[in-house]
Design an enzyme around this catalytic site. Structure first.
Site, PDB file in Angstrom:
ATOM      1  N   SER A  66      20.811  11.365 -14.707  1.00  0.00           N
ATOM      2  CA  SER A  66      19.510  10.766 -14.992  1.00  0.00           C
ATOM      3  C   SER A  66      19.674   9.631 -15.995  1.00  0.00           C
ATOM      4  CB  SER A  66      18.545  11.806 -15.565  1.00  0.00           C
ATOM      5  OG  SER A  66      17.343  11.193 -16.012  1.00  0.00           O
ATOM      6  N   TYR A 126      16.906  18.727 -21.285  1.00  0.00           N
ATOM      7  CA  TYR A 126      17.273  18.206 -19.968  1.00  0.00           C
ATOM      8  C   TYR A 126      18.265  17.063 -20.102  1.00  0.00           C
ATOM      9  CZ  TYR A 126      16.820  15.713 -15.535  1.00  0.00           C
ATOM     10  OH  TYR A 126      17.093  15.067 -14.355  1.00  0.00           O
ATOM     11  N   LYS A 139      22.256  16.688 -18.635  1.00  0.00           N
ATOM     12  CA  LYS A 139      22.709  15.588 -17.789  1.00  0.00           C
ATOM     13  C   LYS A 139      23.778  14.750 -18.487  1.00  0.00           C
ATOM     14  CE  LYS A 139      20.313  16.386 -14.072  1.00  0.00           C
ATOM     15  NZ  LYS A 139      21.000  16.770 -12.809  1.00  0.00           N
ATOM     16  N   THR A 199       8.386  12.878  -7.407  1.00  0.00           N
ATOM     17  CA  THR A 199       8.636  14.150  -6.732  1.00  0.00           C
ATOM     18  C   THR A 199       7.891  15.241  -7.497  1.00  0.00           C
ATOM     19  OG1 THR A 199      10.573  14.760  -8.058  1.00  0.00           O
ATOM     20  CG2 THR A 199      10.966  13.335  -6.138  1.00  0.00           C
TER      21      THR A 199
END
Length: 238
Positions: A141, A154, A158, A189
């Site tokens: 990301s 998060y 990554k 999404t």
């Protein structure tokens, strides 16, 4: 790499970027193996691809389970005799500031976002060695290049995946196993809706603003481009 007739294993293929990637690679002539937890959803997708005369199989898999990952790789290898490309796409986020992010949830996404891809790589690399090489695309990301509130956990997972990719690239270069890191931006999404949260963090939202999110199909196009050109890193605007 020429994608025609290549065997491509895609994790997190039941929706979002993974589903768009599976459809696009199948359209490009690849034989796609779809992995995710939802057996019913995968079966529906594979039936759709078969109706379009695409080659595809569904392998329901919990990407937090090492034995399941090994069984997934064995199943694809048994079906096709090789795996040319692994796309490590499965992932999840958790919201929370560093001071109060839920550690159990942090551990949970670390298992999926970091250990899952590593275990998939460890299962596939011996198969790729047998076949003289292969390509691994790890979906990371762009937040790993930023410092954004509420998504540090998060971003950390990554960032760990980035380092694993960079190191494995050096380690495997002599064996013709190439590693590309894909760095999507915000994508339209259900990823955010599926984030883990607690009552304390449920009201948190990632920072707003900036450009409109990319579509999953746009990200899939960049992943296909990365598979064909094999850069070390693939960005949305390059």
């Amino acid at each position: 790499m020429d994608i025609q007739d290549k065997v491509v294993l895609i994790t997190g293929a039941s929706g979002g970027i993974g589903l768009a990637t599976a459809r696009l690679f199948a359209e490009a002539g690849a034989k796609v193996a779809l992995a995710a937890r939802s057996a019913d959803t995968l079966t529906t997708i594979v039936n759709e691809l078969h109706e379009q005369h695409r080659e595809a199989i569904a392998v329901p898999t919990d990407l937090r389970n090492k034995d399941a990952i090994e069984a997934l790789v064995d199943r694809v290898f048994q079906q096709y005799g090789r795996i040319d490309i692994l796309i490590n796409n499965a992932g999840q986020t958790v919201l929370g500031n560093v001071a109060d992010v839920d550690i159990d949830q942090f551990r949970q996404i670390f298992e999926l976002n970091v250990l899952g891809p590593v275990e998939a790589m460890q299962a596939i690399i011996p198969k790729m060695r047998q076949n003289g090489g292969g390509l691994i695309i790890n979906v990371s990301s762009i937040v790993t290049k930023m410092h954004l509130p509420a998504i540090s956990a998060y971003a950390a997972t990554k960032a760990a995946l980035n380092m694993i990719s960079d190191t494995a690239r050096e380690e495997l270069a002599s064996e013709n196993i190439r590693i590309t890191t894909m760095l999507p931006r915000a994508t339209a999404t259900n990823f955010g809706k599926n984030s883990l949260a607690t009552p304390k963090t449920n009201q948190l939202r990632p920072p707003q603003g900036g450009p409109e999110p990319d579509s999953a199909e746009a990200v899939a196009q960049k992943i296909l481009e990365a598979a064909r050109n094999e850069p070390h890193e693939q960005y949305m605007d390059r």
